[in-house]
Write a protein that holds these residues in place. Sequence first.
Motif: not given
Lengths: 168, 365
Positions: B157-163
Amino acid sequence: MNFLFYLFAATALAGGIGVVINRNPVSSAFAMIVSFLGLAALFIQLDAYLVGILQILVYAGAIMVLFLFIIMLLDVPSEERRRLTFGALAAAAAVAGGFLLLLGSVLRKHGAGRAILEPLDLPADAPSDVHRIGDLLFSTYWFPIQIVGVLLLVATVGVVVLSKRELR
Amino acid sequence: MPPIASIDLASLAISTAKIIGLVFLVIMPMVAYSVWAERRVSAAIQDRVGPNRVGWAGLLQPMADGLKFILKEDFTPGHVRKGYYWLAPALTMIPSLLTCAVLPFGSRLFGEKMVIADLDVGPLFVFAIASLSVYGIVLAGWASNSKYPFFGSVRSSSQMISYEIALGLSIIPLLMIHGELNLGRLVQEQAVNGWALLPLWGESLSLKGFVLAIPVFVSFLIFTTSIFAETNRLPFDLPECETELVAGYHTEYSSMKFALFFLGEYAAMIIGSGLAVTLFLGGWSLPFGWLAPESTTAEVPLWHGLVHIGAFFAKVIVFIVFFIWVRWCLPRFRYDQLMRLGWVWFFEIALANIALTAILLAIFK
């Protein structure tokens, strides 16, 4: 398509009730997302595509993810065990009752449910609502937009300052 | 566009036919066969044979896999949160399939636009629905109630929010140049006046077209890389990083529930390819304005319509092979490198790219 309106209105309401009655915070957060999705569908039913999509993109897609993140890192069982106290109940009833009174008086004053709004008579080749909103924001409302931008920048800088302070 | 309130039975039937035709007869088989293609291509790259037993060249392998997934025991571990555990696989699959509603997969066939929902907010719709797919992954990790899946889902989830931010910002230059959020009209524009990445005919065959191709190319690089991160593909597949997290967020899943995560990932990959093709590579249009309809409302002969649909899916398939190829060429990123790339590089480059586009547009009015 009244049937669709009632379906999505019921979805939004059920989500809203779910937020309040669920003891598990994660369930509450999910009920809130359901409520947002119902609201977005209602906006889209009014042909307000941009508002509906933004409702999903900003609230359901971004803000609620952060909510869930925080909730999952908290201690959920302690929340579930918490008992209702008389004080909390009374305060909640007072706030909810006051809000209902206010809402009722406003709705009565403007004749909600009786006033019939005519649909906008737009030519077939009118620009889409995105174009019209964009035009308004960057012509009539350019100054408020700038102010909001500066406000967000200040908030961002403030967050960086506050979160870095402990490191020093 | 007719308002939603005036849905009649005929348009309902046509929409249903389009949905069944696109989602169940095209996207779902494509998902199954991209799994097969992945295994065959990776085998070819690594000088192996790959699955070639079931049917000619292994072409029936997806059916065999599907049958195997259905017949396997569907085991629910005792320590999971049941309701959410069951909900999570569906929540990863549904958004991926919903987003294909706004992709124009052809010009016109029998006078009907070849897109399920001709929205004026196409890319925004895709981003909005795609951002919901993070819930499936978060839920899977949380409901599994065990350490590795939880790490996997938090990473994801942190990866998806960042990208997502880089993804959204990266297409803004394109939208500024065309002034259009309707994907159908965007493709029509590219069919007549040159693809965003190939300004070699029509109006874009000019100094302005060539200069504006620079920010578009930067956009394309950021967009493609972010799509890799959004779909959790290598080199950014940290959420299921086998060497660290067993299998990441779907460690506790078995049988068809596991398969749904798998299929959701491939469906997201296909939709991502479709969006990249639509935005940057002219969607269903052929190069050099061949067979291009004059406007979005113009009549299109039947065989032109069929060629356009073929062109769209040919481009998507090329893009999927590119996805697979990259997977077997690059090593996995480290987690801090991934975050640094997203926040420090792509975010800033995308912002600078928007400013550059605005300046170029102001110079070459």
